[in-house]
Write a protein that holds these residues in place. Sequence first.
Motif, PDB file in Angstrom:
ATOM      1  N   TRP A 126      52.428 -76.642  14.794  1.00  0.00           N
ATOM      2  CA  TRP A 126      51.300 -75.713  14.875  1.00  0.00           C
ATOM      3  C   TRP A 126      50.113 -76.231  14.073  1.00  0.00           C
ATOM      4  O   TRP A 126      48.966 -75.865  14.322  1.00  0.00           O
ATOM      5  CB  TRP A 126      51.715 -74.323  14.363  1.00  0.00           C
ATOM      6  CG  TRP A 126      52.344 -74.330  12.991  1.00  0.00           C
ATOM      7  CD1 TRP A 126      53.669 -74.411  12.692  1.00  0.00           C
ATOM      8  CD2 TRP A 126      51.660 -74.267  11.731  1.00  0.00           C
ATOM      9  NE1 TRP A 126      53.866 -74.404  11.328  1.00  0.00           N
ATOM     10  CE2 TRP A 126      52.650 -74.312  10.716  1.00  0.00           C
ATOM     11  CE3 TRP A 126      50.322 -74.174  11.361  1.00  0.00           C
ATOM     12  CZ2 TRP A 126      52.334 -74.271   9.357  1.00  0.00           C
ATOM     13  CZ3 TRP A 126      50.000 -74.135  10.013  1.00  0.00           C
ATOM     14  CH2 TRP A 126      50.995 -74.182   9.024  1.00  0.00           C
ATOM     15  N   LYS A 127      50.378 -77.115  13.109  1.00  0.00           N
ATOM     16  CA  LYS A 127      49.284 -77.678  12.308  1.00  0.00           C
ATOM     17  C   LYS A 127      48.355 -78.548  13.146  1.00  0.00           C
ATOM     18  O   LYS A 127      47.201 -78.770  12.760  1.00  0.00           O
ATOM     19  CB  LYS A 127      49.875 -78.483  11.147  1.00  0.00           C
ATOM     20  CG  LYS A 127      50.601 -77.629  10.128  1.00  0.00           C
ATOM     21  CD  LYS A 127      51.131 -78.444   8.955  1.00  0.00           C
ATOM     22  CE  LYS A 127      52.271 -79.347   9.350  1.00  0.00           C
ATOM     23  NZ  LYS A 127      53.448 -78.598   9.857  1.00  0.00           N
ATOM     24  N   TRP A 162      57.366 -79.453  13.533  1.00  0.00           N
ATOM     25  CA  TRP A 162      57.931 -78.122  13.745  1.00  0.00           C
ATOM     26  C   TRP A 162      58.643 -78.081  15.091  1.00  0.00           C
ATOM     27  O   TRP A 162      58.107 -77.588  16.079  1.00  0.00           O
ATOM     28  CB  TRP A 162      56.848 -77.045  13.696  1.00  0.00           C
ATOM     29  CG  TRP A 162      57.395 -75.655  13.855  1.00  0.00           C
ATOM     30  CD1 TRP A 162      58.480 -75.135  13.224  1.00  0.00           C
ATOM     31  CD2 TRP A 162      56.897 -74.620  14.717  1.00  0.00           C
ATOM     32  NE1 TRP A 162      58.697 -73.827  13.627  1.00  0.00           N
ATOM     33  CE2 TRP A 162      57.739 -73.489  14.547  1.00  0.00           C
ATOM     34  CE3 TRP A 162      55.826 -74.538  15.599  1.00  0.00           C
ATOM     35  CZ2 TRP A 162      57.539 -72.301  15.233  1.00  0.00           C
ATOM     36  CZ3 TRP A 162      55.624 -73.356  16.282  1.00  0.00           C
ATOM     37  CH2 TRP A 162      56.463 -72.255  16.111  1.00  0.00           C
ATOM     38  N   LEU A 182      59.628 -70.164  12.313  1.00  0.00           N
ATOM     39  CA  LEU A 182      58.251 -70.381  11.891  1.00  0.00           C
ATOM     40  C   LEU A 182      58.007 -70.044  10.424  1.00  0.00           C
ATOM     41  O   LEU A 182      57.418 -70.836   9.682  1.00  0.00           O
ATOM     42  CB  LEU A 182      57.303 -69.568  12.779  1.00  0.00           C
ATOM     43  CG  LEU A 182      55.816 -69.612  12.406  1.00  0.00           C
ATOM     44  CD1 LEU A 182      55.298 -71.033  12.447  1.00  0.00           C
ATOM     45  CD2 LEU A 182      55.015 -68.708  13.327  1.00  0.00           C
ATOM     46  N   HIS A 213      59.406 -72.459   7.840  1.00  0.00           N
ATOM     47  CA  HIS A 213      58.666 -73.717   7.936  1.00  0.00           C
ATOM     48  C   HIS A 213      57.283 -73.571   7.300  1.00  0.00           C
ATOM     49  O   HIS A 213      56.834 -74.452   6.559  1.00  0.00           O
ATOM     50  CB  HIS A 213      58.525 -74.128   9.399  1.00  0.00           C
ATOM     51  CG  HIS A 213      57.656 -75.337   9.608  1.00  0.00           C
ATOM     52  ND1 HIS A 213      58.075 -76.615   9.289  1.00  0.00           N
ATOM     53  CD2 HIS A 213      56.386 -75.462  10.078  1.00  0.00           C
ATOM     54  CE1 HIS A 213      57.108 -77.462   9.559  1.00  0.00           C
ATOM     55  NE2 HIS A 213      56.076 -76.803  10.038  1.00  0.00           N
ATOM     56  N   LEU A 214      56.609 -72.462   7.575  1.00  0.00           N
ATOM     57  CA  LEU A 214      55.288 -72.217   7.006  1.00  0.00           C
ATOM     58  C   LEU A 214      55.349 -72.164   5.488  1.00  0.00           C
ATOM     59  O   LEU A 214      54.496 -72.736   4.797  1.00  0.00           O
ATOM     60  CB  LEU A 214      54.723 -70.906   7.562  1.00  0.00           C
ATOM     61  CG  LEU A 214      53.371 -70.445   7.010  1.00  0.00           C
ATOM     62  CD1 LEU A 214      52.302 -71.486   7.265  1.00  0.00           C
ATOM     63  CD2 LEU A 214      52.984 -69.107   7.633  1.00  0.00           C
TER      64      LEU A 214
END
Length: 264
Positions: free
Chosen positions: A76-77, A203, A209, A212-213
Amino acid sequence: MIAWLRIGIILCLLALVTLVLLPVQLLGLRYDWRLRRRLPRWWHRIACRLLGIRIRTHGRLETRRPLMIAANHVSWKDILVLGAVADVVYVAKAEVADWPIFGILAKLQKTIFVAREQKRRTGDQVNEIAARMSGGEVVVLFPEGTTSDGNRLLDIKSSLFGAASAAVSSSPEGVVHVQPVSIAYTGIHGMPMGRYHRPLAAWPGDVELVPHLMGVLKAGALDVDVDFGEVVEFRADTNRKVASGAIVSRLRTMLSQRLYPRAG
């Protein structure tokens, strides 16, 4: 304790920035101001700075239009990174629209949502992407269709470039430009990032999520290299498989050279 305090400060600052920019972006979307294309870049730059994501760019974004960016997908980054270096819109799977926080942010950037399982809507979705490109927007496509482990490029289907072919007829010069762009997470705290640490940046779909975040927020200081490659042109007589093969080849080469410089 210090790590959690840092995370709290980051989240509060990001929320504050979002609240300040949100009304302007909503007005931009309502009246289709050109500002609504630029404002997300400011937000992404601030978000990257707060999260400790340091971006190095190599090459330049193609200036000719219509333009599609074909990028590898790690996390997502990637959205933050590409959004921080260019005014872009994304093509995302339909379920992203329902994700908490990320779904809202995607809608605010006027992301193009596609329902891959609904074959009857494929034509309409392709036409929407083509229309957005013809209108001058830079559309980002992640042709892998999912996130990788950050160490390689997954298989790519040429059918995903159908929107580029569809936009040719509405291009004034009869050509659509597709630029391969590689995203490589190469460092952590100023040190080279090898295979062992790359999952911190990546990811994969089977990783939840929120944990991981939290891991990213705790780690901080990620270095990412973005390489803008040579454009591939789509024309009326272009063989889509051949053109997509050229895109994949250039993308794979850039990514490999950035991740494994000694091998080159």
